[in-house]
Design a protein around this motif. Structure first.
Motif, PDB file in Angstrom:
ATOM      1  N   PHE A 246      -3.775  -4.735 -10.334  1.00  0.00           N
ATOM      2  CA  PHE A 246      -2.915  -3.512 -10.097  1.00  0.00           C
ATOM      3  C   PHE A 246      -3.609  -2.136  -9.864  1.00  0.00           C
ATOM      4  N   ARG A 247      -4.361  -1.956 -10.893  1.00  0.00           N
ATOM      5  CA  ARG A 247      -5.270  -1.070 -10.789  1.00  0.00           C
ATOM      6  C   ARG A 247      -5.897  -0.778  -9.617  1.00  0.00           C
TER       7      ARG A 247
ATOM      8  N   PRO B 181      -7.288   3.541  -0.903  1.00  0.00           N
ATOM      9  CA  PRO B 181      -7.146   4.759  -0.147  1.00  0.00           C
ATOM     10  C   PRO B 181      -6.018   4.897   0.611  1.00  0.00           C
ATOM     11  N   GLU B 182      -5.501   3.783   1.263  1.00  0.00           N
ATOM     12  CA  GLU B 182      -4.179   4.116   2.085  1.00  0.00           C
ATOM     13  C   GLU B 182      -3.182   4.432   1.018  1.00  0.00           C
ATOM     14  N   LEU B 183      -3.182   4.332  -0.147  1.00  0.00           N
ATOM     15  CA  LEU B 183      -2.123   4.514  -0.966  1.00  0.00           C
ATOM     16  C   LEU B 183      -2.600   6.212  -1.738  1.00  0.00           C
TER      17      LEU B 183
ATOM     18  N   HIS C 179       4.893   2.770   0.285  1.00  0.00           N
ATOM     19  CA  HIS C 179       4.589   1.289   0.231  1.00  0.00           C
ATOM     20  C   HIS C 179       5.344   0.712  -0.867  1.00  0.00           C
ATOM     21  N   GLU C 180       5.587   1.327  -1.949  1.00  0.00           N
ATOM     22  CA  GLU C 180       6.818   0.942  -2.933  1.00  0.00           C
ATOM     23  C   GLU C 180       7.972   0.520  -2.542  1.00  0.00           C
ATOM     24  N   ALA C 181       8.501   1.460  -1.729  1.00  0.00           N
ATOM     25  CA  ALA C 181       9.878   1.170  -1.089  1.00  0.00           C
ATOM     26  C   ALA C 181      10.046   0.343   0.084  1.00  0.00           C
ATOM     27  N   GLY C 182       8.901   0.359   0.729  1.00  0.00           N
ATOM     28  CA  GLY C 182       8.853  -0.716   2.041  1.00  0.00           C
ATOM     29  C   GLY C 182       8.779  -2.014   1.409  1.00  0.00           C
TER      30      GLY C 182
END
Length: 54
Positions: free
Chosen positions: A33-34, A40-42, A51-54
């Motif tokens: 998770f870490r 980098p993209e996050l 990303h979390e919503a998608g």
């Protein structure tokens, strides 16, 4: 917050049925998770939320 509560409930039900999750697997999941969260993209503005919503 509802998702977290549902996840906790699911984890407790799984643990009741299968026994506790070994610490080594808990540690591996935390490390993964870490690693993913620091990708980098996050790191872009709102990247994690997008990303979390998608």
């Amino acid at each position: 917050m509802i998702e977290r509560d549902l996840l906790e409930e699911a984890l407790q039900a799984n643990e009741a049925a299968s026994g506790p999750i070994p610490q080594v697997l808990r540690d591996e999941a935390a490390d993964l998770f870490r690693h993913v969260k620091s990708a980098p993209e996050l790191q872009e503005e709102d990247g994690w939320r997008a990303h979390e919503a998608g």
